[in-house]
Design an enzyme around this catalytic site. Sequence first.
Site, mmCIF file in Angstrom:
data_model
loop_
_atom_site.group_PDB
_atom_site.id
_atom_site.type_symbol
_atom_site.label_atom_id
_atom_site.label_comp_id
_atom_site.label_asym_id
_atom_site.label_seq_id
_atom_site.Cartn_x
_atom_site.Cartn_y
_atom_site.Cartn_z
ATOM 1 N N GLN A 285 69.814 -24.466 -76.518
ATOM 2 C CA GLN A 285 70.239 -23.933 -77.849
ATOM 3 C C GLN A 285 70.705 -23.146 -77.830
ATOM 4 O O GLN A 285 70.835 -21.986 -79.215
ATOM 5 C CB GLN A 285 68.852 -23.499 -78.045
ATOM 6 C CG GLN A 285 67.633 -24.668 -78.372
ATOM 7 C CD GLN A 285 66.569 -25.074 -78.263
ATOM 8 O OE1 GLN A 285 64.911 -25.083 -77.081
ATOM 9 N NE2 GLN A 285 66.055 -23.731 -79.408
ATOM 10 N N GLU B 283 66.181 -22.497 -74.828
ATOM 11 C CA GLU B 283 66.471 -21.421 -75.786
ATOM 12 C C GLU B 283 67.371 -20.153 -75.032
ATOM 13 O O GLU B 283 68.335 -20.166 -74.830
ATOM 14 C CB GLU B 283 65.405 -20.628 -76.681
ATOM 15 C CG GLU B 283 65.712 -19.415 -77.234
ATOM 16 C CD GLU B 283 65.265 -19.021 -78.511
ATOM 17 O OE1 GLU B 283 63.904 -19.851 -78.634
ATOM 18 O OE2 GLU B 283 65.731 -18.089 -78.718
ATOM 19 N N ARG C 88 55.061 -12.084 -82.674
ATOM 20 C CA ARG C 88 55.258 -13.200 -83.644
ATOM 21 C C ARG C 88 53.455 -13.625 -84.175
ATOM 22 O O ARG C 88 52.879 -14.294 -84.845
ATOM 23 C CB ARG C 88 55.763 -14.328 -83.594
ATOM 24 C CG ARG C 88 56.328 -15.381 -84.635
ATOM 25 C CD ARG C 88 56.962 -16.081 -84.626
ATOM 26 N NE ARG C 88 58.672 -15.740 -85.190
ATOM 27 C CZ ARG C 88 58.644 -15.679 -86.336
ATOM 28 N NH1 ARG C 88 58.326 -16.551 -87.225
ATOM 29 N NH2 ARG C 88 60.121 -15.755 -86.701
ATOM 30 N N ARG D 96 58.688 -24.207 -80.064
ATOM 31 C CA ARG D 96 58.691 -24.155 -81.811
ATOM 32 C C ARG D 96 57.373 -23.509 -82.385
ATOM 33 O O ARG D 96 56.150 -24.026 -81.963
ATOM 34 C CB ARG D 96 58.165 -25.548 -81.570
ATOM 35 C CG ARG D 96 58.436 -26.525 -83.079
ATOM 36 C CD ARG D 96 57.986 -27.802 -83.332
ATOM 37 N NE ARG D 96 58.926 -28.295 -84.310
ATOM 38 C CZ ARG D 96 59.065 -29.415 -84.626
ATOM 39 N NH1 ARG D 96 58.652 -30.098 -83.151
ATOM 40 N NH2 ARG D 96 60.143 -30.352 -85.407
ATOM 41 N N PHE E 5 56.621 -20.394 -81.825
ATOM 42 C CA PHE E 5 57.300 -19.163 -80.910
ATOM 43 C C PHE E 5 56.248 -17.703 -81.220
ATOM 44 O O PHE E 5 56.061 -16.422 -81.313
ATOM 45 C CB PHE E 5 58.341 -18.683 -81.591
ATOM 46 C CG PHE E 5 59.339 -16.873 -80.500
ATOM 47 C CD1 PHE E 5 60.092 -17.628 -79.644
ATOM 48 C CD2 PHE E 5 58.958 -16.176 -81.213
ATOM 49 C CE1 PHE E 5 60.670 -17.278 -78.847
ATOM 50 C CE2 PHE E 5 59.757 -15.622 -80.220
ATOM 51 C CZ PHE E 5 60.940 -15.622 -79.608
ATOM 52 N N THR F 181 62.840 -11.818 -85.745
ATOM 53 C CA THR F 181 61.981 -10.756 -86.147
ATOM 54 C C THR F 181 62.913 -9.611 -85.337
ATOM 55 O O THR F 181 63.201 -8.545 -85.952
ATOM 56 C CB THR F 181 60.543 -10.582 -85.107
ATOM 57 O OG1 THR F 181 60.816 -10.943 -83.453
ATOM 58 C CG2 THR F 181 59.786 -11.357 -86.145
ATOM 59 N N ALA G 116 63.786 -19.829 -84.266
ATOM 60 C CA ALA G 116 63.321 -19.059 -85.244
ATOM 61 C C ALA G 116 63.267 -19.867 -86.435
ATOM 62 O O ALA G 116 63.122 -19.642 -88.131
ATOM 63 C CB ALA G 116 63.743 -17.726 -85.228
ATOM 64 N N GLU H 102 59.473 -25.086 -87.428
ATOM 65 C CA GLU H 102 58.883 -24.932 -87.290
ATOM 66 C C GLU H 102 57.202 -24.933 -87.719
ATOM 67 O O GLU H 102 56.448 -25.533 -86.910
ATOM 68 C CB GLU H 102 58.719 -23.580 -86.196
ATOM 69 C CG GLU H 102 59.911 -23.188 -85.869
ATOM 70 C CD GLU H 102 59.971 -21.890 -85.369
ATOM 71 O OE1 GLU H 102 59.847 -21.384 -83.926
ATOM 72 O OE2 GLU H 102 60.663 -20.754 -85.367
#
Lengths: 769, 489
Positions: A211, A246, A324, A356, A358, A456, A525, A726
């Site tokens: 990713q 990721e 998060r 997904r 996160f 973020t 994200a 997500e």
Amino acid sequence: MNAPEKYLATSTPQPATGASHPHESARAQVAGAATYIDDIPEVKGTLHAAPILSDVAHGVLRGIDASAALAMEGVRGVVLAADIPGDPILATFVHDEPIFARDRVEFLGQVVGLVVAETVMQARRAARLVKLDIEALPAVVDVREAVKLQSFVLPPVTVRRGDPERGIAQAPHRITGSLDVGGQEHFYLEGQVAYALPLEQDQWWIYSSTQHPGEVQHWVAHALGLANHDVKVECRRMGGGFGGKETQAGHVAVWATLAARKFRRPVKLRLDRDDDFMVTGKRHPFAYDWEAGFDDSGRITGLKLMLAANCGFSADLSGPVADRAVFHVDNAYFLGDVEIVSYRCKTNVQSHTAFRGFGGPQGMIATEALLGDIARHLGKDPLDVRKANLYGLEERNVTHYEMAVEDNILDPLIARLEQDAHYRQRREEIARWNAASPVIQRGIALTPVKFGISFTATFFNQAGALVHVYTDGSVQVNHGGTEMGQGLHTKILQVVADELGVPFHKVRISATDTSKVPNASATAASSGTDLNGRAAQFAARQVRQRLAEYVAEKQNCRPEQVIFAHGQVSGPDAVMTWEQLVDDAWHSRVQLWSDGFYRTPKIHYDKHTLTGRPFYYFAYGAACTEVAIDTLTGENRVLKVDILHDVGTSINPAIDIGQIEGGFIQGMGWLTTEQLVWNDKGSLSTHAPSTYKIPATGDVPEHFRIALWPEPNPEDNVGGSKAVGEPPFMLAISVWEALRDAAAAARGDAQVRMDAPATAENVLKALRG
Amino acid sequence: MESRTIRFVRRGELVSLSNVPPDRTLLEVLREDLACTGTKEGCGEGDCGACTVVLGEAREGGLQYRAINSCIRLAHSIDGMALWTVEDLAGADGGLHPAQEAMVQCHGSQCGFCTPGFVMSLFGMYQNHVARGEPVTRELAQEELSGNLCRCTGYRPILDAAQQMEQLPRSSVDEAAVLQQLDALAQQRAQASALGPYLAPRSLPDLLALRAAHPEAQVVAGCTDVGLWVTKMHKQFGRVLDVTRVAELRRVERHEDRVAIGAAVTLTEAFEALVQDRPQLKTFANRFAGLPVRNSGTLGGNVANGSPIGDSMPLLIALGAQLVLASARGERELPLEQFYTGYRKNVLAPDEVVAWIRVPRPVPGEFLRAYKISKRFDDDISAVCLAVNLRLEDGVVAHVAIGAGGVAATPVRALQAEAALRGRPWTQDATRAAAAALRSEFQPISDMRASAAYRSEVLGNLMQRFWLESQGQQHINLESFRIEEALAP
């Protein structure tokens, strides 16, 4: 069939956006012609690698004896930490993870090195024969034990607003609660894989199922002691990612490249499914303790919440994941006086990672649990308690991290779903039915989602794209985002086709490639379309602008008067085909390609205080789920699901519905059947689909209806759309709340402690506990 | 040792492969030897279905289509069959097969990695149902796709695609041509099956002779477990003895008092035979693994393998099944529960094979239920399995047989629970006594599927469920729970 007629695949309407185009690779996928990394024809001389795994959860690595492996047929050798030319520590943000375990092992499954052989099976067989001499040390597996031992990968974080102690002390009602929520294996159908090819002059071409090609590039260069420009990473598509590719894809690519460097041969590393389970990180398991005060309506007046994230042996993305979670403790609700303490615990298991949501799901579920408990404590309908706590429009509209919720549609959205799903009538009917049912008890819950969209870390919110128009009028677009099945490429083709006024089939996507668009952020994200769609739109817009200026000059008009639509270009004087114009423009030396760049506006946040505006906007949704449980066995089933979800103006309704349905079912799996079990030695004993159960066809209720909220995104976003990757995952919290509702009916009692996942055993425990 | 050539029919042509090791999987042959990478490996253990292909076999004059997992299927086992992979369905003009077109139209692919497997399961469904004029109901689609996992879509669009196929222009296989080719292959094959490292005898005497001659050979009967020994435990076999081509052992014989199921009858066909006599077993049968595993695996294999969590054995014990073991020396018969001597240990002599499973036909008054508790309803392994077979005479338990799985090192007969019931009036009290006996006579272990305490409690609770069902209590089992029915007045 469940699919509304209008979402069946359509031909090629103009404009392309808003239509349910099939996935751009669908026809190739169904014919077995879509290429994944392991399908790429192998270059002559390709060798295969297999990882050598630690069989101890924590210990001192005293020696490695590979002699038996080296004697095996086809084996070329092993790759160990000593073979790393660059930094032996991966280039992660926290810089705490060795590429290969060196003097110590920190989880069972940690990769100590590789065996490289002529075939995959030769390498795998030999890898098992490598003997590790490990002196075992005490291992920590349980997150609560880690909290007790103050075993952390990163320091704790506290977010506090108002005076929660007073809010609790002065409240007419108080409750405390605890909850443990399990992790989740990504179970991308295509396991982790990388194929590293040596090029001339110590340059490298890496095919990676990732990713984040840019990070793979950076990690590989760092490990090899090279500059980023020496490494090119390419990914046409992944067979699923969900966050699991990721950072985790980076390890695999680094390992493959180290092997390729040592043996001067192309090397492919494809993890066996069981190894993939044992090696790679998963969704963070969480543990919670809370204390809350509330008024007679169920409105929370004070909340103190402890969240402990089980991060595994290294930090990886645990910092932002835990952040998060903190940001999403509120979910849809105003928490005026609140203290949230977040622990980022170090344990001797796989390093848990992006998945997904996160951390969002793990934040929300605590408050949803609390609200369910409050409702039962007061004898109220949980939906009424949820409504009593929703964010307001003018007041009670600032989050605990000091961001004003400006786009709140929670109230009307929930009201509409409540009505469409006949929530109130069904609750009454279920209560009557339960009273007469000896074994089966049903439950229902309607829960909302409010999910913040943007990385973020503000600097990640940038993207680039290239749009090339060739002399025959065909168009190629390339951008920094990656395709993992979510339909990103399809949406981008739609956006570019409309920007140029050409039919969808005129535009092709090419593989994501660090040598085309550099420094791209992870496709994560939920931001893929927001960021890359806008970048591609800007790139196409520049080409169109140049063409418009060219036409304007010829037709003596203003560029704005030139219209691009339906494969034609019209000015005041003449109409021509797109192809004609392109050919003319090329002969007149007009630049027919362009880049595009986008950065998300408005966002900022202070990473020390966790305050600011970390999110550009929020995506909303709600789900109403009905379940049944068997009070003799704890078995449970989802009977009915109604969802109303906010994707703004949909670029592709079929793809968006696919994300909603897929996200929901994946979330349902997290909270029901998908149980990760580590035994007392720290060994993951659910390491294959035989023991780790993601939802199957039979778990999907026949009544599974999705509706889209009809308003565009009030923020200026591509096509008026909203991110969708997500947010729907968390709609599945309704499944778990419905199960608790059913358990409460069975117990006839307000308190229901039901740890997740709600396996049959955990449900029975909730009934008995 | 010279390996026998594998011959099969694909895309209307004969494919011939030499020197394939006996333990090489069909998926390895496809992806590595034939460079046909359309078929994917998702798990390498027959649980995800990404590797699904369809086999065609000449059976009773027609062509039988079976979707199977190529990842745990030994390549040699498809000798003499027809093979379709995802690359073989589209027309020469690139026109998609209805199984493919429906997936496109319904948005059934996202990441696309599971898609080839789903397409092949859909192709099997198409040939077995749509091509025969049978509708694909949602229930059928769910059943037949239960061995295919998708992590992206949530399945709804794929289930829609299954039902969409029949709306599309028909596509047909030239079965006569395939059958002719298979027939030609069978003629060539007749003699050669008793040679080489992969032995696939066609008759029972040949099988028994080979078993006696090669006691070291790994016997396979569908390979849905042994396949994992190859892919996951990395075992290598010098010689394999495949029983699934033995004509006698592929038969289901229906006698007045019993059904005799040959050890090489697939689980699909064996369960069909059992469900024909006892329709209440349909859901239990469908919950046994996924369809591709049932299409490869055999009842004899499940029994002989003797996993303590194999689901057929508790049922067969409750049914009073007898095993017939055969060797060149002769046959012997024994009750199934006496077959096992310990964890994956049994009474088979080195020259012996399981030949038949003889299941008594139902008698009037028989009340039989089989229960399976697992984390997931479909395609999962039991934490606990309980099968109870009871017959009353004048309200008194005249006959009872109880089989249990997941509670001991082998599938077991619950003798103490039976004793607690036999000769007693069938009441709630008797049920409690039987439940208590069940809980005390086994000491299950804790593992990743369930804790010992849970297994014990549920064993007894399932006896309670059985009692309630015997009293005609409706809507007490989620396996068959439908809201609409439950709400009907």
